[in-house]
Design an enzyme around this catalytic site. Structure first.
Site, short mmCIF file in Angstrom:
data_model
loop_
_atom_site.label_atom_id
_atom_site.label_comp_id
_atom_site.label_asym_id
_atom_site.label_seq_id
_atom_site.Cartn_x
_atom_site.Cartn_y
_atom_site.Cartn_z
CG ASN A 163 -3.96 -1.29 9.75
OD1 ASN A 163 -3.85 -2.49 10.02
ND2 ASN A 163 -5.11 -0.65 9.84
CD1 TRP A 164 1.27 -4.28 6.49
CD2 TRP A 164 1.77 -6.42 6.92
NE1 TRP A 164 2.63 -4.43 6.33
CE2 TRP A 164 2.97 -5.74 6.59
CE3 TRP A 164 1.84 -7.77 7.24
CZ2 TRP A 164 4.21 -6.37 6.56
CZ3 TRP A 164 3.07 -8.41 7.20
CH2 TRP A 164 4.24 -7.72 6.86
CE LYS A 165 -6.82 -0.68 6.57
NZ LYS A 165 -7.83 0.14 5.87
CG HIS A 198 -8.92 1.17 11.82
ND1 HIS A 198 -9.86 1.02 10.81
CD2 HIS A 198 -7.79 1.65 11.22
CE1 HIS A 198 -9.31 1.36 9.66
NE2 HIS A 198 -8.06 1.76 9.88
CD GLU A 230 -10.73 -0.95 7.67
OE1 GLU A 230 -10.50 -0.42 6.56
OE2 GLU A 230 -9.92 -1.72 8.24
CD GLU A 271 -6.72 5.60 9.73
OE1 GLU A 271 -6.02 5.26 8.78
OE2 GLU A 271 -7.42 4.80 10.34
N GLY A 307 -9.22 3.83 2.21
CA GLY A 307 -9.42 2.86 1.14
C GLY A 307 -10.19 3.36 -0.06
CB SER A 348 -6.40 7.64 0.35
OG SER A 348 -7.59 6.85 0.25
N GLY A 355 -2.34 2.36 5.14
CA GLY A 355 -3.07 1.12 4.96
C GLY A 355 -2.64 0.38 3.72
N GLY A 356 -3.42 0.48 2.65
CA GLY A 356 -3.17 -0.28 1.42
C GLY A 356 -1.78 -0.12 0.85
#
Length: 251
Positions: free
Chosen positions: A7-9, A93, A95, A165, A171, A211, A232-233
């Site tokens: 997930n590049w967001k 999600h 977010e 999640e 994050g 994470s 994610g990151g």
């Protein structure tokens, strides 16, 4: 196959960076057969990624609208996503829930629209740190999953993926312990069994996200017994993401 979803967001900020990242991952993905890799870039990069990819990577979207077309300025429909080559859509999600005030009802409508377009919805559920501290994790997971699957029959459920999640792990660098992830995964499968049946529940992949990095990735597959990862990151760093892929492929 083990499912690893990137997930590049809202990243990266240039098309050149997006192409480089996708191509680097794609070269390795084509040589690994045990894992299905899905990349979910921002909407604007999806058509380009389809062109530069080599077929080993499936494309996913980070969100969608619940109608297929109409006067909905700024929205992207599942039908559009299907047409440009998407196979998966992330729905619900944390977010989206937090920053865009998505409700359980809206998430349910999106899932139904995704299924109608013959795409695979990846449903995100998880508790906040406050809910965890008060022992509310089972209650939160039950509410979110039951709300998401309201009105969805047993035949359609087979296209669904569920990602646990925990909001407090996203994050933050504070990853969930494997035993906690396993407990959540077993509980999710219990809820699916209650709603449908054991055979149907066993067909649905349950992933972990929050994470995830090269050091802990295998713990969620080997120890927590989950069927994949939502990254994610770490998915924005090709070296880190490929390390995750390689380490899981060796299990």
């Amino acid at each position: 196959k083990i499912l690893i979803v990137a997930n590049w967001k809202c990243n990266p900020t240039t098309l050149l960076e997006a192409k480089r990242l996708f191509q680097t991952v794609s070269k390795t993905a084509s040589r690994i057969l045990k894992i299905q890799i899905v990349v979910c870039p921002p909407f604007v990069y999806l058509p380009i990624m389809r062109q530069v990819g080599k077929g080993a990577i499936k494309l996913g979207a980070q969100d969608c609208f619940w109608e297929q077309n109409g006067a909905f300025t700024g929205e992207v429909s599942p039908k559009m996503l299907k047409d440009i080559g998407c196979s998966y859509v992330i729905v619900g999600h944390s977010e989206r829930r937090r920053y865009f005030n998505e409700t359980d009802e809206q998430i349910n409508k999106k899932i139904k629209a995704v299924l109608k377009s013959r795409l695979n919805p990846l449903i995100c559920i998880g508790e906040t740190i406050e809910q965890k501290k008060h022992g509310q994790t089972p209650k939160v997971l039950r509410h979110q999953l039951e709300s998401a699957l309201k009105g969805i029959d047993r035949k359609a459920i087979k296209k669904i993926i569920v990602a646990y999640e925990p909001v407090w792990a996203i994050g933050t660098g504070i990853a969930c312990l494997p035993e906690e992830a396993q407990s959540a995964g077993l509980y999710i499968r219990k809820l699916l069994t209650e709603k449908y049946n054991r055979r149907t529940a066993d067909l649905i992949p349950v992933l972990y996200g929050g994470s995830v990095n090269a050091n802990n990735a295998t713990n969620y597959i080997k120890e927590a017994k989950l069927q994949g990862l939502l990254v994610g990151g770490a998915s924005l760093n090709p070296k880190e993401f490929l390390s995750i892929i390689r380490s899981v492929s060796l299990l």
